[in-house]
Scaffold this active site. Structure first.
Site, PDB file in Angstrom:
ATOM      1  N   HIS A 144       0.868  -1.181   0.000  1.00 55.66           N
ATOM      2  CA  HIS A 144       0.000   0.000   0.000  1.00 55.66           C
ATOM      3  C   HIS A 144       0.908   1.235   0.000  1.00 55.66           C
ATOM      4  O   HIS A 144       2.009   1.189   0.545  1.00 55.66           O
ATOM      5  CB  HIS A 144      -0.833  -0.054   1.286  1.00 55.66           C
ATOM      6  CG  HIS A 144      -1.908   0.978   1.422  1.00 55.66           C
ATOM      7  ND1 HIS A 144      -1.635   2.285   1.748  1.00 55.66           N
ATOM      8  CD2 HIS A 144      -3.248   0.892   1.309  1.00 55.66           C
ATOM      9  CE1 HIS A 144      -2.779   2.958   1.830  1.00 55.66           C
ATOM     10  NE2 HIS A 144      -3.776   2.133   1.565  1.00 55.66           N
ATOM     11  N   ASP A 221       2.764  -4.705   8.052  1.00 54.26           N
ATOM     12  CA  ASP A 221       1.578  -3.872   7.899  1.00 54.26           C
ATOM     13  C   ASP A 221       0.361  -4.796   7.997  1.00 54.26           C
ATOM     14  O   ASP A 221       0.040  -5.521   7.063  1.00 54.26           O
ATOM     15  CB  ASP A 221       1.635  -3.159   6.543  1.00 54.26           C
ATOM     16  CG  ASP A 221       0.371  -2.366   6.246  1.00 54.26           C
ATOM     17  OD1 ASP A 221      -0.552  -2.368   7.087  1.00 54.26           O
ATOM     18  OD2 ASP A 221       0.305  -1.751   5.158  1.00 54.26           O
ATOM     19  N   GLN A 224      -4.870  -5.049   6.834  1.00 52.74           N
ATOM     20  CA  GLN A 224      -5.891  -5.977   6.347  1.00 52.74           C
ATOM     21  C   GLN A 224      -5.966  -7.238   7.203  1.00 52.74           C
ATOM     22  O   GLN A 224      -7.049  -7.666   7.590  1.00 52.74           O
ATOM     23  CB  GLN A 224      -5.615  -6.369   4.887  1.00 52.74           C
ATOM     24  CG  GLN A 224      -5.790  -5.238   3.893  1.00 52.74           C
ATOM     25  CD  GLN A 224      -7.205  -4.695   3.847  1.00 52.74           C
ATOM     26  OE1 GLN A 224      -8.178  -5.406   4.078  1.00 52.74           O
ATOM     27  NE2 GLN A 224      -7.331  -3.422   3.567  1.00 52.74           N
ATOM     28  N   LYS A 247     -10.726  -0.356  10.050  1.00 50.91           N
ATOM     29  CA  LYS A 247     -10.913  -1.616   9.315  1.00 50.91           C
ATOM     30  C   LYS A 247     -11.214  -2.764  10.275  1.00 50.91           C
ATOM     31  O   LYS A 247     -11.725  -3.794   9.873  1.00 50.91           O
ATOM     32  CB  LYS A 247      -9.681  -1.929   8.474  1.00 50.91           C
ATOM     33  CG  LYS A 247      -9.492  -0.926   7.335  1.00 50.91           C
ATOM     34  CD  LYS A 247      -8.280  -1.196   6.482  1.00 50.91           C
ATOM     35  CE  LYS A 247      -8.089  -0.051   5.492  1.00 50.91           C
ATOM     36  NZ  LYS A 247      -6.821  -0.147   4.759  1.00 50.91           N
ATOM     37  N   CYS A 385      -4.726   2.517  -3.728  1.00 53.57           N
ATOM     38  CA  CYS A 385      -3.510   2.995  -3.056  1.00 53.57           C
ATOM     39  C   CYS A 385      -2.358   2.017  -3.247  1.00 53.57           C
ATOM     40  O   CYS A 385      -1.529   1.836  -2.351  1.00 53.57           O
ATOM     41  CB  CYS A 385      -3.737   3.247  -1.563  1.00 53.57           C
ATOM     42  SG  CYS A 385      -4.921   4.527  -1.241  1.00 53.57           S
TER      43      CYS A 385
HETATM   44  C1  LIG Z   1      -5.848   0.626   4.574  1.00 55.20           C
HETATM   45  C2  LIG Z   1      -4.451   0.199   4.496  1.00 55.20           C
HETATM   46  C3  LIG Z   1      -3.417   1.010   4.947  1.00 55.20           C
HETATM   47  C4  LIG Z   1      -3.634   2.413   5.464  1.00 55.20           C
HETATM   48  O1  LIG Z   1      -4.598   2.471   6.471  1.00 55.20           O
HETATM   49  P1  LIG Z   1      -4.981   3.923   7.025  1.00 55.20           P
HETATM   50  O2  LIG Z   1      -6.113   3.674   7.939  1.00 55.20           O
HETATM   51  O3  LIG Z   1      -5.392   4.728   5.825  1.00 55.20           O
HETATM   52  O4  LIG Z   1      -3.779   4.464   7.660  1.00 55.20           O
HETATM   53  C5  LIG Z   1      -2.133   0.547   4.867  1.00 55.20           C
HETATM   54  N1  LIG Z   1      -1.867  -0.681   4.392  1.00 55.20           N
HETATM   55  C6  LIG Z   1      -2.838  -1.502   3.950  1.00 55.20           C
HETATM   56  C7  LIG Z   1      -2.474  -2.862   3.460  1.00 55.20           C
HETATM   57  C8  LIG Z   1      -4.156  -1.090   3.987  1.00 55.20           C
HETATM   58  O5  LIG Z   1      -5.114  -1.907   3.550  1.00 55.20           O
END
Ligand SMILES: *Cc1c(COP(=O)(O)O)cnc(C)c1O
Length: 427
Positions: A144, A221, A224, A247, A385
């Site tokens: 992302h 990260d 998800q 999320k 993104c």
């Molecule tokens: C949504 C997402 C982000 C960023 O999340 P934010 O709430 O916008 O900071 C980063 N990495 C992944 C894989 C995402 O799905």
């Protein structure tokens, strides 16, 4: 504090709508999400944009209202009762987050605004202290933008180099290439636990093992992964793990950074301000202890309370049964889309979760999104993104249906019918 915790929780019940068996009652779960009762464009809402943000259960909405109507005040400062209650609720939320990710101590849980801020925090502090000229930061080709741009900025400022491990045609990380790119100058590895654009679940255990053998810290990260599967940061052995509240069925404006204590101790602070200091004089200030060293200014107290309610809710339903239900939907949706003429799935990793990214021959993804919206179906179209992922697959954008705990097979049927309409429009 229990009054602010999840009070209505979907449990096993007699009715199953498009369920997977194993006692998961999706109809009962849906009752806990009030927004799912609304209509969109005169039709029942079919919400399939969960990878962008999930809907909130009543327990979370109640926790936010309960916080503001019952105990709102600032934390860590007052001696009055409301401040004590707010502080207690905020720190209880931290403990809930700790337990959810199985961190070994609450000091390792930093509240942030979102996942993006967590990554920027590590880039700015760990990065500033450890990444210098000629060093390398290793990411993957499926990241992302939030897990690309902060490292690019760090590399630009420090003279370090960004290395990118490639992915194959299925959207899987090529581990041999990853291992080859992990060189003597690699100072940090930063990869997603699960891709938002492709649904790929990365072999993070192996990634951490490979990096650890060379003593290189790993940031995962988990934006998800954290709402689709149980996450145990101690078992993973990563140094940093980021997640984002909105999320995780929680509010916007609250996120989590887990950091291994020794790493966090060694890092300089991020932002300066109130709460993050031990003492301040004009000559010199000293830093507060963990986790407050990284939490300058008044935090999102209500957001933390709301996030804890979300995690309590998810935990009560059970991430393993949620994951099994979503896997059933993913398999069902995958086979439905594979059977549609002119549809190509982007991202067919053997280990994937909850994301159906696709293109339709001769039709721009934005047109797909607009037409299915008329049927009440919310999907996402664009680069998600993750522009480098689009480049890798040679498409400008994809349409993406992404699944969560409250989705049903019937909703996937509605999506498929809507896509058939799209095809008819462009015949
Ligand atoms: C949504 C997402 C982000 C960023 O999340 P934010 O709430 O916008 O900071 C980063 N990495 C992944 C894989 C995402 O799905």
């Amino acid at each position: 504090m229990t009054g602010l915790r999840a009070s209505r929780i979907g449990g096993p019940g007699p009715i199953e709508v498009g369920g997977t068996g194993a006692g998961y009652d999706v109809a009962r779960v849906r009752e806990d999400f009030p927004i799912l009762r609304r209509q969109v464009r005169g039709r029942p809402l079919v919400y399939l944009d969960n990878a962008a943000t999930t809907q909130k259960p009543q327990a979370v909405i109640d926790a936010l209202g309960g916080y503001y109507s019952g105990i709102n005040s600032n934390v860590h400062r007052g001696v009055h009762q409301l401040s004590e209650l707010a502080t207690e609720a905020f720190e209880a939320a931290r403990e809930t987050v700790r337990a959810y990710f199985n961190a070994s101590a609450v000091e390792e849980i930093i509240f942030t605004r979102n996942a993006t801020e967590g990554i920027n925090l590590v880039a700015a502090t760990f990065g500033r202290a450890n990444v210098g000229e000629g060093d390398e930061v290793l990411i993957s080709a499926m990241e992302h933008h939030s897990n690309i741009v902060p490292w690019q900025m760090l590399c630009e400022a420090s003279g370090a180099r960004l290395r990118v491990a490639p992915i194959d045609d299925r959207g899987e990380l090529i581990l041999e290439e990853f291992e080859r790119l992990l060189g003597p100058r690699t100072t940090l590895v930063a990869v997603s636990h699960m891709s938002n654009a492709l649904g790929t679940v990365n072999p993070v255990e192996e990634i951490v093992a490979i990096a650890s053998r060379r003593g290189v810290p790993v940031l995962l990260d988990g934006s998800q992964a954290a709402y689709h599967m149980p996450v145990d940061v101690q078992a993973l052995g990563c140094d940093f793990y980021v997640a984002t509240g909105h999320k995780l069925y929680g509010p916007t404006g609250i996120g989590v950074l887990y950091g291994r204590r020794a790493r966090l101790e060694a890092m300089p602070p991020y932002m300066g301000g109130g709460d993050m200091i031990a003492s301040v004089t004009f000559e010199k200030s000293t830093w507060n202890v963990l986790p407050y060293k990284f939490e300058a200014g008044t935090p999102n107290i209500a957001g933390a309370v709301g996030l804890a309610a979300a995690l309590d809710y998810v935990t009560a339903v059970g991430l393993d049964v949620i994951g099994a239900h979503e896997q059933d939907l993913l398999a069902y949706g995958t086979s439905a889309l594979e059977q549609m003429e002119g549809v190509r799935l982007i991202g067919t990793a053997r280990r994937k979760a909850s994301v159906l990214s696709f293109v339709m021959e001769g039709i721009h993804p934005h047109d797909i999104g607009t037409i299915v919206d008329r049927e009440g179906v919310a999907i996402r179209t664009g680069h998600h993104c993750a522009q480098p992922v689009m480049d890798r697959f040679g498409v400008p954008a994809t349409a993406r249906a992404s699944l969560a705990m409250y989705n049903t097979r019937e909703e996937i049927d509605t999506l498929v019918r809507a896509l058939e309409r799209v095809r008819d429009v462009f015949k």
